[in-house]
Design an enzyme around this catalytic site. Structure first.
Site, mmCIF file in Angstrom:
data_model
loop_
_atom_site.group_PDB
_atom_site.id
_atom_site.type_symbol
_atom_site.label_atom_id
_atom_site.label_comp_id
_atom_site.label_asym_id
_atom_site.label_seq_id
_atom_site.Cartn_x
_atom_site.Cartn_y
_atom_site.Cartn_z
ATOM 1 N N LYS A 141 1.023 -1.079 -0.105
ATOM 2 C CA LYS A 141 0.082 -0.141 -0.041
ATOM 3 C C LYS A 141 1.201 1.518 -0.333
ATOM 4 O O LYS A 141 1.454 1.040 0.015
ATOM 5 C CB LYS A 141 -0.751 0.202 1.222
ATOM 6 C CG LYS A 141 -0.153 0.096 2.506
ATOM 7 C CD LYS A 141 -0.955 -0.706 3.543
ATOM 8 C CE LYS A 141 0.223 -0.972 5.089
ATOM 9 N NZ LYS A 141 -1.335 -1.796 6.166
ATOM 10 N N TYR A 188 15.747 30.060 9.251
ATOM 11 C CA TYR A 188 15.013 30.956 9.205
ATOM 12 C C TYR A 188 14.547 30.636 11.598
ATOM 13 O O TYR A 188 14.766 29.564 11.936
ATOM 14 C CB TYR A 188 13.945 29.901 8.933
ATOM 15 C CG TYR A 188 13.356 29.600 7.157
ATOM 16 C CD1 TYR A 188 12.640 31.134 6.766
ATOM 17 C CD2 TYR A 188 13.264 29.159 6.491
ATOM 18 C CE1 TYR A 188 12.574 31.823 5.674
ATOM 19 C CE2 TYR A 188 12.965 29.067 4.975
ATOM 20 C CZ TYR A 188 12.852 30.521 4.800
ATOM 21 O OH TYR A 188 12.289 30.314 3.546
HETATM 22 C C1 LIG Z 1 -0.255 -1.638 6.955
HETATM 23 C C2 LIG Z 1 -0.726 -3.387 7.197
HETATM 24 C C3 LIG Z 1 0.325 -4.730 6.960
HETATM 25 C C4 LIG Z 1 1.481 -4.484 7.286
HETATM 26 O O1 LIG Z 1 2.125 -4.110 8.852
HETATM 27 P P1 LIG Z 1 3.807 -3.751 8.840
HETATM 28 O O2 LIG Z 1 3.885 -3.180 9.873
HETATM 29 O O3 LIG Z 1 4.277 -2.662 8.105
HETATM 30 O O4 LIG Z 1 3.907 -4.693 8.750
HETATM 31 C C5 LIG Z 1 -0.444 -5.435 7.565
HETATM 32 N N1 LIG Z 1 -1.288 -5.697 7.551
HETATM 33 C C6 LIG Z 1 -2.699 -4.278 7.837
HETATM 34 C C7 LIG Z 1 -4.187 -4.685 8.217
HETATM 35 C C8 LIG Z 1 -2.073 -3.681 7.484
HETATM 36 O O5 LIG Z 1 -3.120 -3.017 6.870
#
Ligand SMILES: *Cc1c(COP(=O)(O)O)cnc(C)c1O
Length: 369
Positions: free
Chosen positions: A35, A256
């Site tokens: 994702k 800044y």
């Molecule tokens: C993002 C996600 C993962 C992966 O999690 P990590 O901590 O990056 O391994 C697994 N399961 C779900 C449902 C997620 O949303």
């Protein structure tokens, strides 16, 4: 290559990390989480490099899955948030996505709209994360409804998500696992629970499918963790270069708001990277940066396009010298801690202005992508 920042993506490191998942969870199939543009690493380059070694891919939304299909990727794709309406359901069915079903509205959607090519479903159960999922009490009814639904192919899988797996000493993960078992043990379905933290920390939760995200990208899932401790190799290296070296007097304020004042006459380096590239604006003075492989402290505020560095330890620094913001030798975990954020946010946050370059690893070959 010019002075513009670039993100070098080490695909050999990615494959190494995938091997780590296989050796830590040898009896589980792999649902690789890609994702958010593969955690900012570039969706298609990561998916192509993972290749057939993963059993399925997980994205958050239907649109992310469509990008995979448009690129000709035919691997099973799980949509972690499922579908919100009929239009998404049609798209999901047309693309044969597998859908997470996390509430009763989604069950009803599947019952109401008959689709010609039924989709596989993952019933998500809330065992303590309290974000998405049906309660343990309502899960059985939802399961039976999905099982009987003509829009659903096969038996629904079961899943849950851990809220505290980044914390090795926290018993909450086992509590969630045990609650999940109270329902999973009654149903003859495939199950999935483990994110990266649980893959490395709670082997009892591996079950049929593991869902590695952050560990694939070579980053420790644990609070205050480091990748070497789990034999992970960072995939992304964020790099730029020094574009100026200036000499200031004791008492001169840098950048800044003048938040950092030179304690003596000294050289300040300017590197071409800023929050406009995804470098965190909240990185505090003292955050390490690698200049010619040597750690130097960032000083003053992070600007949109630049950061300023204390060069007192580097008398030989020259304009054009390479700077690494995170990557091999400077874990992104350390930068996240210094900026009071998490690695996930830093990796996802690298902006489109940064050029991405792929590296195959051992042979050191790089190509633009
Ligand atoms: C993002 C996600 C993962 C992966 O999690 P990590 O901590 O990056 O391994 C697994 N399961 C779900 C449902 C997620 O949303």
């Amino acid at each position: 290559m010019g002075s513009a920042p670039r993100a070098v993506i080490d695909l050999a490191a990615l494959r190494h990390n995938l091997e780590r998942v296989c050796s830590v969870a040898p009896n589980s199939r792999i649902l690789a989480v890609v994702k958010a543009n593969a955690y900012g690493h570039g969706l298609l380059r990561i998916v192509k490099a993972l290749g057939i070694a993963v059993d399925a891919l997980a994205v958050a939304r239907v649109g992310e899955g469509i990008l995979l299909r448009q690129a000709g990727i035919s691997c099973p794709v799980v949509v972690l948030e499922g579908c919100a309406d009929q239009q998404e359901l049609n798209l999901a069915a047309a693309n044969q996505f597998e859908l997470v079903v996390h509430n009763l509205e989604q069950v009803k959607l599947l019952q109401r709209y008959k689709i010609n090519n039924p989709v596989a479903c993952w019933l998500k159960i809330d065992t303590g994360m309290h974000r998405l999922g049906l309660t343990v009490d309502s899960a059985l009814t939802a399961y039976q409804a999905l099982n009987a639904c003509s829009s659903v192919s096969g038996r629904p899988h079961l899943m849950t998500h851990f809220a505290n797996a980044d914390h090795l000493a926290d018993a909450a993960t086992l509590t969630q696992w045990q609650l999940f078992q109270t329902i999973a043990s009654k149903l003859d379905s495939e199950v999935s629970c483990a994110n990266s933290g649980a893959i490395l920390g709670w082997p009892e939760t591996h079950a049929d499918w593991v869902r590695p995200g952050i560990m694939l990208y070579g980053v420790s899932p644990f609070m205050n963790g480091r990748p070497e401790a789990y034999d992970l190799r960072p995939v992304m290296s964020l790099q730029s270069q020094l574009i100026a070296i200036n000499h200031y007097k004791k008492g001169d304020a840098i950048g800044y708001s003048g938040t950092w004042v030179c304690p003596e006459d000294m050289a300040i380096g300017v590197a071409s990277i800023g929050y406009g590239d995804g470098y965190p604006r909240h990185a505090a003075s003292g955050t390490p940066v690698l200049l010619n492989g040597q750690r130097v402290p960032l000083v003053g505020r992070v600007s949109m396009d630049m950061i300023t560095l204390d060069l007192r330890g580097c008398p030989d620094a020259r304009v054009g010298d390479p700077v690494v913001l995170w990557g091999a030798g400077l874990p992104v975990e350390e930068i996240a801690e210094a900026a009071n954020t998490i690695t996930y946010q830093l990796l996802c946050g690298v902006t489109a202005r940064v050029g991405f370059v792929e590296e195959q690893g051992a042979d050191g070959q790089a190509e633009s992508g």
